[in-house]
Design a protein around this motif. Structure first.
Motif, mmCIF file in Angstrom:
data_model
loop_
_atom_site.group_PDB
_atom_site.id
_atom_site.type_symbol
_atom_site.label_atom_id
_atom_site.label_comp_id
_atom_site.label_asym_id
_atom_site.label_seq_id
_atom_site.Cartn_x
_atom_site.Cartn_y
_atom_site.Cartn_z
ATOM 1 N N SER A 96 -47.307 -8.769 44.596
ATOM 2 C CA SER A 96 -46.554 -7.972 43.652
ATOM 3 C C SER A 96 -46.791 -8.458 42.025
ATOM 4 C CB SER A 96 -45.029 -7.888 43.798
ATOM 5 O OG SER A 96 -44.547 -9.122 43.572
ATOM 6 N N GLY A 97 -47.028 -10.022 42.095
ATOM 7 C CA GLY A 97 -47.314 -10.727 40.884
ATOM 8 C C GLY A 97 -45.683 -10.959 40.392
ATOM 9 N N GLN A 98 -44.742 -10.509 41.104
ATOM 10 C CA GLN A 98 -43.448 -10.862 40.599
ATOM 11 C C GLN A 98 -42.462 -11.596 41.444
ATOM 12 O OE1 GLN A 98 -42.561 -9.581 37.789
ATOM 13 N NE2 GLN A 98 -43.928 -8.208 37.287
ATOM 14 N N THR A 99 -41.375 -12.069 40.854
ATOM 15 C CA THR A 99 -40.315 -12.958 41.855
ATOM 16 C C THR A 99 -40.009 -12.190 43.274
ATOM 17 O OG1 THR A 99 -38.589 -14.213 41.815
ATOM 18 C CG2 THR A 99 -38.459 -12.207 40.505
ATOM 19 N N TYR A 102 -37.280 -9.238 42.732
ATOM 20 C CA TYR A 102 -37.480 -8.401 41.437
ATOM 21 C C TYR A 102 -37.225 -6.779 42.075
ATOM 22 C CZ TYR A 102 -39.728 -6.980 37.140
ATOM 23 O OH TYR A 102 -39.871 -6.583 35.584
ATOM 24 N N HIS A 104 -38.355 -3.597 41.995
ATOM 25 C CA HIS A 104 -39.507 -2.926 41.463
ATOM 26 C C HIS A 104 -40.331 -2.620 42.954
ATOM 27 C CE1 HIS A 104 -42.721 -2.126 39.094
ATOM 28 N NE2 HIS A 104 -43.514 -2.772 39.586
ATOM 29 N N ASN A 106 -43.837 -0.066 44.515
ATOM 30 C CA ASN A 106 -45.254 0.145 43.725
ATOM 31 C C ASN A 106 -45.309 1.724 43.571
ATOM 32 O OD1 ASN A 106 -45.636 1.696 46.143
ATOM 33 N ND2 ASN A 106 -46.894 0.024 47.429
ATOM 34 N N HIS A 112 -44.198 -3.867 47.561
ATOM 35 C CA HIS A 112 -45.532 -4.028 47.510
ATOM 36 C C HIS A 112 -45.840 -4.694 48.869
ATOM 37 C CE1 HIS A 112 -44.567 -3.738 43.129
ATOM 38 N NE2 HIS A 112 -45.996 -3.609 43.113
ATOM 39 N N TYR A 248 -44.583 -16.352 46.888
ATOM 40 C CA TYR A 248 -44.222 -15.710 45.876
ATOM 41 C C TYR A 248 -45.239 -15.470 44.827
ATOM 42 C CZ TYR A 248 -40.131 -17.687 47.972
ATOM 43 O OH TYR A 248 -39.184 -18.208 48.784
ATOM 44 N N ASP A 249 -44.879 -15.389 43.424
ATOM 45 C CA ASP A 249 -45.897 -15.423 42.269
ATOM 46 C C ASP A 249 -46.799 -16.646 42.123
ATOM 47 O OD1 ASP A 249 -43.230 -15.780 41.637
ATOM 48 O OD2 ASP A 249 -43.675 -14.955 39.546
#
Ligand code: GLN
Length: 315
Positions: A96-99, A102, A104, A106, A112, A248-249
């Motif tokens: 996801s490139g996020q914490t 987060y 969010h 997809n 994600h 994680y990220d």
């Protein structure tokens, strides 16, 4: 033996352990008192080879919670029960490139990947939804125990209660997902949360954790008992997602520098798999800004600088 000179090998592990020990970087997670109370000096390392050779050093017998490490052990359980085809109707396979918490989803309104809180909530919703909650909790605990070859798997009720008390972000995620129909029909959302907190509050030790990692390294066969806990296909899926999404990220950088499937948790635990060679569990509570154990990350980098364990180390 898979590692012929095991004592030679463990001498190096011991050296790396001592090299990482003085690293005082990072901060112990403090969102719940059960994590905040941990001494930042705690540092344990355990190794179990795929043919059952063992080594451990430091605080290797201390109990700590798996937290997000449980995600890489829960995922194969649900895969075995439902198949990847069914599980991945509800959760993606992309970083996801996020914490990890987060809010969010997809573009298909799905989490994600299963290594994030949102993805793990889906795993919980999918795991034996028709059963009573107590049986669902017991089921996952039992599976963890088999993965650990019968070694220590416990449960911290205090952590569970604190997690539940401070879970606003997880509740927000779950309701947001529910609003976007990310769960299977008839999901009991409260039971889903409780099962999630339960799996995060599962306790282990470095020793037992290294056996769990070794079961994954060994294609799903526990090196201590010989039991086939997961199919090799399930393990392949799990390791693939650990490599791309397990840290994680920091996952992309970890894949670049270390090139091994691994999964970290806020307790400071890192489960590391060296496919076909060994499993490791390293644990040290202080975390870096992205939520990974500082000593754990140093350990992994030192490990691949000494051994050709990086997936793409072709020399
Ligand atoms: N219990 C934690 C949470 O859900 C686990 C997260 C983690 O280890 N990164 O927020």
């Amino acid at each position: 033996f898979v590692i012929p000179e095991f004592s030679q090998f463990t001498k190096h592990i011991e050296e790396i352990y001592h090299k990482c020990k003085p690293n005082s970087g990072g901060k112990v997670a403090d969102y719940i008192p059960q994590l905040a109370k941990f001494d930042p000096n705690l540092w344990g390392v355990a190794v179990c080879s795929v043919d059952g050779q063992r080594f451990s050093i430091g605080d290797d017998k201390e109990h700590f919670c798996l937290q997000s490490v449980s995600k890489c052990l829960h995922y194969p359980i649900v895969l075995e029960d439902l198949t990847a085809e069914v599980v991945h109707r509800y959760v993606g396979r992309e970083p996801s490139g996020q914490t990890f918490n987060y809010l969010h989803l997809n573009s298909q309104d799905r989490p994600h990947n299963p290594m994030l809180n949102s993805g793990a909530l889906v795993l919980c919703a999918l795991q034996k939804p028709e059963w009573p909650l107590a049986d669902r909790c017991e089921y996952v605990q039992e599976k963890f125990k088999h993965t650990a070859g019968g070694e220590y798997i416990g449960f911290s009720n205090a952590t569970f209660l604190s997690e539940r008390e401070t879970a606003d972000k997880n509740y927000a995620l779950g309701y947001y997902m529910n609003a976007h129909k990310a769960f299977p029909p008839n999901t009991n959302l409260m039971d889903t949360f409780e099962l999630y907190f339960h799996t995060c509050s599962t306790e282990t030790t470095c020793d037992a954790g290294s056996v769990m990692a070794a079961t994954l390294a060994n294609g799903g066969i526990c090196p201590l008992t010989g039991e086939k806990v997961f199919s090799s296909q399930t393990v392949q899926h799990t390791l693939s997602l650990m490599l791309s999404c397990g840290l994680y990220d920091y996952s992309g950088q970890f894949a670049f520098h270390v090139g091994l499937p691994a999964k970290s948790g806020v307790s400071g635990a890192v489960l590391i798999v060296v496919p076909k060679v060994c499993g490791m569990m390293v644990w040290s509570p202080p975390l870096d800004d992205l939520g990974n154990s500082v000593r754990g990350m140093q350990f992994c980098k030192e490990l691949v600088s000494l051994f050709d364990f990086h997936n793409y180390d072709l020399k």
